[in-house]
Design a protein around this motif. Structure first.
Motif, PDB file in Angstrom:
ATOM      1  N   GLU A   1       4.871  -0.420  -8.200  1.00 27.64           N
ATOM      2  CA  GLU A   1       3.561  -0.992  -7.907  1.00 27.64           C
ATOM      3  C   GLU A   1       2.393  -0.135  -8.360  1.00 27.64           C
ATOM      4  OE1 GLU A   1       3.336  -4.103  -6.611  1.00 27.64           O
ATOM      5  OE2 GLU A   1       5.518  -4.095  -6.728  1.00 27.64           O
ATOM      6  N   GLN A   2       2.545   1.169  -8.392  1.00 21.68           N
ATOM      7  CA  GLN A   2       1.447   2.073  -8.705  1.00 21.68           C
ATOM      8  C   GLN A   2       1.626   2.672 -10.096  1.00 21.68           C
ATOM      9  OE1 GLN A   2      -1.077   2.515  -6.533  1.00 21.68           O
ATOM     10  NE2 GLN A   2      -0.086   1.162  -5.054  1.00 21.68           N
TER      11      GLN A   2
ATOM     12  N   SER B   1       8.938   3.060  -6.609  1.00 21.22           N
ATOM     13  CA  SER B   1       7.969   1.978  -6.492  1.00 21.22           C
ATOM     14  C   SER B   1       7.446   1.650  -7.880  1.00 21.22           C
ATOM     15  CB  SER B   1       6.809   2.394  -5.589  1.00 21.22           C
ATOM     16  OG  SER B   1       5.781   1.422  -5.649  1.00 21.22           O
TER      17      SER B   1
ATOM     18  N   ASN C   1      15.881  -0.097  -5.794  1.00 21.47           N
ATOM     19  CA  ASN C   1      14.879   0.951  -5.975  1.00 21.47           C
ATOM     20  C   ASN C   1      15.292   2.328  -5.468  1.00 21.47           C
ATOM     21  OD1 ASN C   1      14.644   0.289  -3.245  1.00 21.47           O
ATOM     22  ND2 ASN C   1      12.442   0.580  -3.224  1.00 21.47           N
TER      23      ASN C   1
ATOM     24  N   ARG D   1      12.140  -0.463 -15.218  1.00 20.42           N
ATOM     25  CA  ARG D   1      12.080  -1.773 -14.547  1.00 20.42           C
ATOM     26  C   ARG D   1      13.443  -2.479 -14.592  1.00 20.42           C
ATOM     27  NH1 ARG D   1       7.203  -3.530 -12.928  1.00 20.42           N
ATOM     28  NH2 ARG D   1       5.372  -2.392 -13.672  1.00 20.42           N
TER      29      ARG D   1
ATOM     30  N   SER E   1       0.837  -1.195   0.000  1.00 16.43           N
ATOM     31  CA  SER E   1       0.000   0.000   0.000  1.00 16.43           C
ATOM     32  C   SER E   1       0.871   1.244   0.000  1.00 16.43           C
ATOM     33  CB  SER E   1      -0.933   0.006   1.205  1.00 16.43           C
ATOM     34  OG  SER E   1      -0.178   0.121   2.382  1.00 16.43           O
ATOM     35  N   ASP E   2       0.336   2.305  -0.551  1.00 17.88           N
ATOM     36  CA  ASP E   2       1.092   3.547  -0.667  1.00 17.88           C
ATOM     37  C   ASP E   2       0.598   4.518   0.395  1.00 17.88           C
ATOM     38  OD1 ASP E   2       2.818   5.411  -1.637  1.00 17.88           O
ATOM     39  OD2 ASP E   2       1.632   5.931  -3.381  1.00 17.88           O
TER      40      ASP E   2
END
Length: 59
Positions: free
Chosen positions: A18-19, A16, A46, A38, A2-3
């Motif tokens: 993920e989003q 990140s 990261n 990526r 979660s962010d």
């Protein structure tokens, strides 16, 4: 993952993948494609500084 939008200081230091909005913002900021971003994160982790350095060496 979660962010947590209350912790924006880390957003400038860590990338990140993920989003969608983070992918968009980082690719625009770094001037690279999602694929390049990526690959850079996979190669050096990261840390935004490490990814910048990695990408600058490949141009």
């Amino acid at each position: 993952m979660s962010d947590d939008k209350s912790k924006t200081g880390n957003d400038r230091k860590l990338i990140s993948l993920e989003q969608e909005y983070e992918l968009r913002d980082w690719t625009q900021s770094l001037g690279c494609t999602e694929k390049q971003l990526r690959a850079a994160v996979e190669a050096v982790g990261n840390s935004a500084d490490a990814v910048r350095k990695y990408l600058s060496g490949r141009k």
